[in-house]
Design an enzyme around this catalytic site. Structure first.
Site, PDB file in Angstrom:
ATOM      1  N   SER A  79       6.815  28.189  60.280  1.00 23.63           N
ATOM      2  CA  SER A  79       7.533  27.329  59.281  1.00 23.63           C
ATOM      3  C   SER A  79       6.862  27.449  57.829  1.00 23.63           C
ATOM      4  O   SER A  79       6.535  28.613  57.333  1.00 23.63           O
ATOM      5  CB  SER A  79       7.847  26.037  59.621  1.00 23.63           C
ATOM      6  OG  SER A  79       8.753  25.330  59.131  1.00 23.63           O
ATOM      7  N   ASP A  89      16.792  29.391  66.238  1.00 26.33           N
ATOM      8  CA  ASP A  89      16.462  28.730  65.082  1.00 26.33           C
ATOM      9  C   ASP A  89      17.430  28.938  63.765  1.00 26.33           C
ATOM     10  O   ASP A  89      17.351  30.015  63.171  1.00 26.33           O
ATOM     11  CB  ASP A  89      14.942  29.257  64.661  1.00 26.33           C
ATOM     12  CG  ASP A  89      14.495  28.552  63.566  1.00 26.33           C
ATOM     13  OD1 ASP A  89      14.917  27.690  62.797  1.00 26.33           O
ATOM     14  OD2 ASP A  89      13.127  28.910  63.195  1.00 26.33           O
ATOM     15  N   HIS A 115      14.265  25.545  65.756  1.00 25.14           N
ATOM     16  CA  HIS A 115      13.234  25.593  65.052  1.00 25.14           C
ATOM     17  C   HIS A 115      11.733  25.170  65.801  1.00 25.14           C
ATOM     18  O   HIS A 115      10.792  25.615  65.663  1.00 25.14           O
ATOM     19  CB  HIS A 115      13.404  25.136  63.778  1.00 25.14           C
ATOM     20  CG  HIS A 115      12.122  25.132  62.566  1.00 25.14           C
ATOM     21  ND1 HIS A 115      11.724  26.526  62.452  1.00 25.14           N
ATOM     22  CD2 HIS A 115      11.502  24.535  61.906  1.00 25.14           C
ATOM     23  CE1 HIS A 115      10.711  26.755  61.450  1.00 25.14           C
ATOM     24  NE2 HIS A 115      10.646  25.299  61.378  1.00 25.14           N
TER      25      HIS A 115
END
Length: 387
Positions: A149, A325, A358
């Site tokens: 991320s 995601d 995610h």
């Protein structure tokens, strides 16, 4: 063998120039290390953390139950990133609220708590601060940098800011910049915080308050984006929750921003996550870190041409994305892959068909873990011939 973590801190007196033109002096960086640095100092791996994580990446704290690091499943003896082979470093970013200097600390120039006056920080600033820490530890070259991320953005930035110091880069569930939709989610979350009456323009410390209502809503918004629709339907569906009158009274007292009863399990879950987050996270830190996310865009200086921007990178890359995601979609990882291939760089790419959204980069999908394990085994073999 259980991995025991020991928090450390290092003080830096020299000012750190920031991308904004400001500078930060007299700051601390909190960090942890796992494993042993080899004689040639060639087996170091830097882990970059995401929005609400910290330097506590792996292991547990002695005598503390449920104190596992946020990537405890990934890092440790015999794990995909094996601390029997590598010296792993986790660093808490400047502006955070987990030990490194941030808005909650005292500005040495004024003697007052920074609060809203803490300078704007960027991904590039974090990388520069991390490089200073590595200098102090005597580590010139990293075997790898790894992050998911926002941590993946830092990893990518490492290969551009310090191309000669990074041999391998593992960019997990990340992107070369945020989409307009992602920036919009961040802005809504920030507005929830700054419009909380307890925010006081970011100087709420002086008023003895915490903008918990805003933090709760910000976390609820964020949490929705971390999960896939499939996971939310599987875990919660439309199941309703019927609390007892006493439990309902407790809920309503706890969540003063709500005047409605909790009817669905997903509502209860989100409120629980929001309440927990508001107890430990700093509001100014949330504003700073989401802004750093928004600002990151290495292609901006190249007219939006990512291939030109990544021409500076010399590291070998592994990129991993997850099909569900939607916040950092596989399409964004493939943009990075294409730009690297345009520059004839060594790139491996895995797109994992996982239902977790995610959050998948934090979970135990065996295909994902095996990809990372195999990649680090190859790095380890390449180090064996070194003195």
């Amino acid at each position: 063998m259980e991995l025991i973590a020991t928090p450390q801190s290092m003080f830096f007196e020299a000012a750190l120039p920031l991308q904004s033109g400001a500078s930060l002096r007299g700051y601390h960086l909190s960090f942890e290390t796992y494993g042993q640095l080899n004689a040639s100092k060639s087996n170091a791996v830097l882990i970059c953390h995401a929005l609400n994580a910290s330097h506590h990446v792996a292991g547990t704290y002695a005598g503390q139950d449920k104190s596992e690091g946020w990537w405890h499943n990934m890092i440790g003896p015999g794990k995909p990133l094996d601390t029997n082979q590598f010296f792993v470093i986790g660093v808490n970013n400047l502006g955070s609220c987990f030990g490194s200097t941030g808005p909650m600390h005292t500005n040495p120039d004024t003697g007052e708590v920074y609060g809203a006056d803490f300078p704007v920080v960027t991904v590039e600033d974090w990388v520069n601060a991390q490089a200073r820490l590595l200098d102090a530890l005597g580590i010139q070259t990293l075997a790898a940098v790894m992050g998911g991320s926002l941590g993946g953005m830092q990893t990518l930035s490492w290969t551009l800011q310090y191309p000669n110091r990074v041999r391998h880069a593992l960019v997990i569930a990340s992107a070369p910049n945020l989409t307009a939709e992602n920036i919009a989610f961040n802005e809504v979350a920030r507005r929830a915080i700054v419009t909380d009456p307890d925010f006081h323009g970011g100087h709420f410390y002086q008023h003895g308050t915490v903008p918990k209502r805003g933090l709760r809503i910000a976390r609820m918004i964020g949490h929705i984006t971390y999960l896939s629709d499939d996971v939310m339907n599987e875990k919660f569906g439309r199941q309703q929750k019927a609390p007892t009158p006493a439990a309902l009274d407790t809920l309503l007292q706890s969540y003063k921003y709500s005047t409605q009863e909790v009817e669905f399990q997903i509502e209860s879950y989100l409120r629980y996550q929001g309440d927990k987050f508001a107890e430990y996270f700093d509001a100014n830190t949330y504003l700073l870190i989401t802004r750093a996310l928004d600002y990151f865009d290495p292609a901006r200086a190249y007219g939006g041409n990512l291939s030109l921007a990544l021409g500076r990178a010399t590291a070998k890359f592994l990129l991993v994305s997850f099909t569900t995601d939607w916040r950092f979609s596989p399409k964004r990882s493939r943009e990075i892959v294409k730009a690297l291939l345009d520059n004839k760089r060594d790139v491996s790419y895995a797109e994992i068909d996982a239902p977790h959204g995610h959050d998948a980069f934090l979970l135990d999908d065996p295909r994902y873990m095996n990809v990372v394990r195999s990649y680090f085994e190859n790095i380890s073999r390449s180090l064996e011939g070194q003195p």
